[in-house]
Each structure stands twice: as C-alpha cells, then as structure tokens.
Design an enzyme around this catalytic site. Sequence first.
Site, PDB file in Angstrom:
ATOM      1  N   PHE A   1     -52.942  41.742 -16.735  1.00 58.02           N
ATOM      2  CA  PHE A   1     -51.759  42.066 -15.947  1.00 58.02           C
ATOM      3  C   PHE A   1     -51.402  40.812 -15.132  1.00 58.02           C
ATOM      4  O   PHE A   1     -52.249  39.968 -14.904  1.00 58.02           O
ATOM      5  CB  PHE A   1     -52.093  43.241 -15.029  1.00 58.02           C
ATOM      6  N   ASP A   2     -50.129  40.680 -14.698  1.00 60.12           N
ATOM      7  CA  ASP A   2     -49.749  39.392 -14.089  1.00 60.12           C
ATOM      8  C   ASP A   2     -50.520  39.045 -12.819  1.00 60.12           C
ATOM      9  O   ASP A   2     -50.898  37.890 -12.626  1.00 60.12           O
ATOM     10  CB  ASP A   2     -48.226  39.226 -13.937  1.00 60.12           C
TER      11      ASP A   2
ATOM     12  N   HIS B   1     -38.276  35.931 -10.881  1.00 56.82           N
ATOM     13  CA  HIS B   1     -37.495  37.129 -11.200  1.00 56.82           C
ATOM     14  C   HIS B   1     -37.302  38.046 -10.002  1.00 56.82           C
ATOM     15  O   HIS B   1     -36.368  38.826  -9.960  1.00 56.82           O
ATOM     16  CB  HIS B   1     -38.099  37.881 -12.393  1.00 56.82           C
TER      17      HIS B   1
ATOM     18  N   LYS C   1     -51.119  53.968  -9.314  1.00 62.14           N
ATOM     19  CA  LYS C   1     -50.665  54.558 -10.571  1.00 62.14           C
ATOM     20  C   LYS C   1     -51.367  55.906 -10.748  1.00 62.14           C
ATOM     21  O   LYS C   1     -50.905  56.900 -10.239  1.00 62.14           O
ATOM     22  CB  LYS C   1     -50.952  53.609 -11.746  1.00 62.14           C
TER      23      LYS C   1
ATOM     24  N   TYR D   1     -63.272  54.787  12.835  1.00 62.73           N
ATOM     25  CA  TYR D   1     -63.314  53.414  12.319  1.00 62.73           C
ATOM     26  C   TYR D   1     -64.353  53.271  11.213  1.00 62.73           C
ATOM     27  O   TYR D   1     -64.108  52.662  10.179  1.00 62.73           O
ATOM     28  CB  TYR D   1     -63.596  52.400  13.439  1.00 62.73           C
TER      29      TYR D   1
ATOM     30  N   ASP E   1     -59.811  47.285 -16.177  1.00 62.34           N
ATOM     31  CA  ASP E   1     -58.693  47.330 -15.237  1.00 62.34           C
ATOM     32  C   ASP E   1     -58.066  48.696 -15.484  1.00 62.34           C
ATOM     33  O   ASP E   1     -57.323  48.895 -16.437  1.00 62.34           O
ATOM     34  CB  ASP E   1     -57.717  46.181 -15.507  1.00 62.34           C
TER      35      ASP E   1
ATOM     36  N   ALA F   1     -56.024  51.005 -14.044  1.00 61.60           N
ATOM     37  CA  ALA F   1     -54.884  51.571 -13.293  1.00 61.60           C
ATOM     38  C   ALA F   1     -54.362  52.863 -13.926  1.00 61.60           C
ATOM     39  O   ALA F   1     -53.957  53.781 -13.230  1.00 61.60           O
ATOM     40  CB  ALA F   1     -53.762  50.542 -13.197  1.00 61.60           C
TER      41      ALA F   1
HETATM   42  C1  LIG Z   1     -50.331  47.530 -10.978  1.00 64.42           C
HETATM   43  C2  LIG Z   1     -51.395  46.898 -11.743  1.00 64.42           C
HETATM   44  C3  LIG Z   1     -52.257  45.961 -11.154  1.00 64.42           C
HETATM   45  C4  LIG Z   1     -52.077  45.467  -9.737  1.00 64.42           C
HETATM   46  O1  LIG Z   1     -52.147  46.492  -8.839  1.00 64.42           O
HETATM   47  P1  LIG Z   1     -51.361  46.512  -7.461  1.00 64.42           P
HETATM   48  O2  LIG Z   1     -51.734  47.825  -6.874  1.00 64.42           O
HETATM   49  O3  LIG Z   1     -49.892  46.414  -7.780  1.00 64.42           O
HETATM   50  O4  LIG Z   1     -51.831  45.365  -6.649  1.00 64.42           O
HETATM   51  C5  LIG Z   1     -53.273  45.449 -11.930  1.00 64.42           C
HETATM   52  N1  LIG Z   1     -53.436  45.798 -13.209  1.00 64.42           N
HETATM   53  C6  LIG Z   1     -52.626  46.701 -13.804  1.00 64.42           C
HETATM   54  C7  LIG Z   1     -52.845  47.065 -15.232  1.00 64.42           C
HETATM   55  C8  LIG Z   1     -51.576  47.264 -13.104  1.00 64.42           C
HETATM   56  O5  LIG Z   1     -50.752  48.125 -13.714  1.00 64.42           O
END
Ligand SMILES: *Cc1c(COP(=O)(O)O)cnc(C)c1O
Length: 461
Positions: A122-123, A448, A256, A70, A213, A215
């Site tokens: 990002f959204d 969507h 990613k 844990y 950010d 990813a």
């Molecule tokens: C995918 C992504 C996110 C969000 O990540 P999740 O793992 O889907 O929650 C944030 N910023 C970017 C640039 C992304 O590609």
Amino acid sequence: MPLMEPYRIKVVEPIPITTRAEREHAMADAGYNPFNLRADQVTIDLLSDSGTGAISAEQQAAGTRGDESYAGARSYYRFREVIADLTSYPHFFPVHQGRAAERILFSALLKPGQVSISNTHFDTTRANVELLGCTARDLPCPEAKNLDGDFPFKGDIDLVQLERILGEPGAGNVGVVVMTITNNGGGGQPVSMANLRAARDICRRYGVPYFLDAARFAENAWLVTQREPGYANVSPREVAEEAFALADGCVASLKKDGIVHMGGIVAMRDPELAKRCELLLIAGEGFTTYGGLSGRELDMLAQGLLEVTDPAYLGARAAQTSHLAQLVADAGVDIVRPPGIHALYLNAGRLLPHLPPRLFPGHALATELYLAGGVRCAELGSLYLGEIDDDGELQRPAPYELVRLAIPRRVYTQSHLEYVAETLAQIAKRPERVPGYRLVESPPILRHFKCRLEQVPADAR
Ligand SMILES: *Cc1c(COP(=O)(O)O)cnc(C)c1O
C-alpha cells in the site's frame, strides 16, 4: 432470501442535493481536484472506505462505556480480549491508524538497505519502508496484470518469484514479507488461503519474518468462503483466524474492517520485537494501553471487530458491490474484474479513448462524475501514478487509467448506488464530450492531493 441491508436506519444525516451550476462552480473553485471539495458540496462520497463507515448502536453504547483512565483502562482490556481471540498474537499494541503501525514495525524490524517484499505494498506501507532507507518490492501474481480476467485470487503473491528471490545468494537482505489482504493496490483483489500458506512456507524455509497488512481481513475472508475450494462451509471468522494464525504478526488499519473512524494495530509473536515496538509506541503514539486512541475508540473498535465478520453483514456488503458492478457493466463501462468488495475500479482509459494519458482520462472521469451527479471519487491513473515533470507535463504514463469508487461500510443504501450507476450511465452515453485536464499547479510531493488543474476544451487538444 432476497439480498438486502441486514440493518435498519436509526440516525440519519441529510446529504447535500446540488444543481449542476453549483457543482460547476464548486469544482472550478476546487481547481478541478475532488480532494479540494468541501464535503458539504458532495452528494455521494466514494473517495474512501477508510474511517467513513457507520457505527452500530452497540458500538455507540460501547463508546459510552469507554474508560478514559490514562493507564490500564478497562477499554484496553476489552480490546485486548477481542484481538487476542481473533488473531492469536501474544503481543499487540493499539495505534491511531495503519501507517503508525507500519512505522513502528518497520523501524523495529528493518535495517537500512534491506528489502521488503509484498504482493503489493500500500502507498503508506511503501513510504514507511523507503523512509528507513530500505527498498519495497512488489510481486503481484501474473494474473493481476490482466484487468479483464476473472481469476478469483488476483491479490496473490507470485510464489515462483518469491522463492527465486529468497533463494538467491544475498537474499539475507530481505527483512520482511508483507501480504496485503485484500490487495488494495491491486484493485481490492483477495488473496487465497493456499497462497497465504505457500508464502508462509517459503518465508519459514528461508527464515524471513512473515507479516499481514490486514486492513480488510474480513472482506478477504468472505471472498475466500465464496471462491476457494474447501472453504464454502467455513465461517468468515474462522477463515480470518486461520489467516492471522499463519503469520508472524500483522499491521492493520482498523479504519477499514474495524468499522471505526480512527484506529489501528501492530501485533507480533516475537517477544523481543514486541519490546522494541513498545518503546517506539510510547515515544510516538502513546502509552501501551492506549497507543494514540481514546478509551471510547478502543471500546468501539472491540465491538466493530465482532460485527465485521458477521456473514449477513459481509454477504450484503459484497452483494451491494456486485450489484453496482452489474449496473456499471450494463452501462457499458468496464471495471477491473472480478469485482472485490471495498471498491470498484472503472477502466476510464477504455471509456475515454479520445483522451490521451497526458490529458488524464481517469481524472477526467472522476471529475465528470462529480459535475454530472455530485459523486466524489478518486483517480488511480497517470495523475497519481505517472511520472510528471516540473512543468506539469506527463513524462511516463501509469500502466492503466482507473477511477476508484470506494464504498463506505453501512453508509449508503442500494438506491444511492443505483444513483451512482445512473450518473455514470449518463456519462457513458456520450463519453466523447468529457473534457481532458492539464495541471496548472503541481506540488512536488503528494501531488494528487494538492494539485490544481484546468479543463482542456475539445478543440484545444
Ligand atoms: C488504509 C491502508 C493502510 C494505511 O492505513 P491508515 O489507517 O490510512 O494509516 C495500509 N495498508 C492498507 C492495505 C490500507 O488499506
């Protein structure tokens, strides 16, 4: 050496081979929304590169070593070592995915009414800013507006605007600047190191926290080595380390470039900020040493982060996308140029000029790719980004009608992508036959994902 996948296949998963009649049936049942399809109805799935990558034998082995204690699991310390080495951030926490990192960071950093500035949010990043009563403001560089231009770093932030906004009276209201690498919202375009550095200098001058950010930090690093003067002989790993070192911290979806099915991270230099984040982490995700992930996942993630900056892997992945881009161009279909790595963005508006935005040409092309060849992908046009009223009528179209072909990591071979290009080429021979769509069910939020549509036959337009 000719370019090829730098791995061989050890475990295989059959992919469904379907008939046109079966696909027409499946799509009608799905309300002509690819998100409603079952995965076993899809031949090549290019819906997302998130959490869809193939793990390596070493990751599988690392997963088996996962320690599910844990607190204080060995897996956490192995993960710690890899992250500390890569990012140089003294404080970081694992989270279950990127959006959890965003929620934690912004909740700890922003006060209601503040502004977050980004090259492009990002959204989910935007949503997490707005949920706090803050404003998300995008400052993409001017070159990004020209879809056909070959400017190498269309992911850059507009430095002139950034400097102007931070220099204005009342700019104390800007709570954070977030650089998305690569710029997913902007077509997967990379950000140059020069731009990352200049934005850092501006933020430092005005005392604004500067975050990544990250990813697709490895893909951004690869494109820097290929496109930015002075970086040709620098390894992608060194570029990535340099990028992290420039910022005050990062949020990242590791679904990613972590090449795992689930995972993320929030990291920072400021110890006080780290304390606030840790409380939010424990309340919402899990204890400090697992943050919503299992030991198995932490170990697989640590291994994935070592593999992702391998130049052989990155070079082959970039070449795969470029090869697909070339085949798509040969078929006479325009894309957002220059091609990045994680996805190609097809210019559906230009391919289907007989469909006005209200008949959703991007959606029409995405649907046709499925009907013609079982290829699943997502629209990035008026259905997703346009303004639509309660009756499902389009009031304000999106600036472009695009379709995103996202490429999962290490999953598909060159021949799979050639099949995708051939399917698209068949459609592009008679584009005027592609029907438009209208909404029949349109939920007010997350439209969507959940909407249903019907075909509009050519004579009813
Ligand atoms: C995918 C992504 C996110 C969000 O990540 P999740 O793992 O889907 O929650 C944030 N910023 C970017 C640039 C992304 O590609």
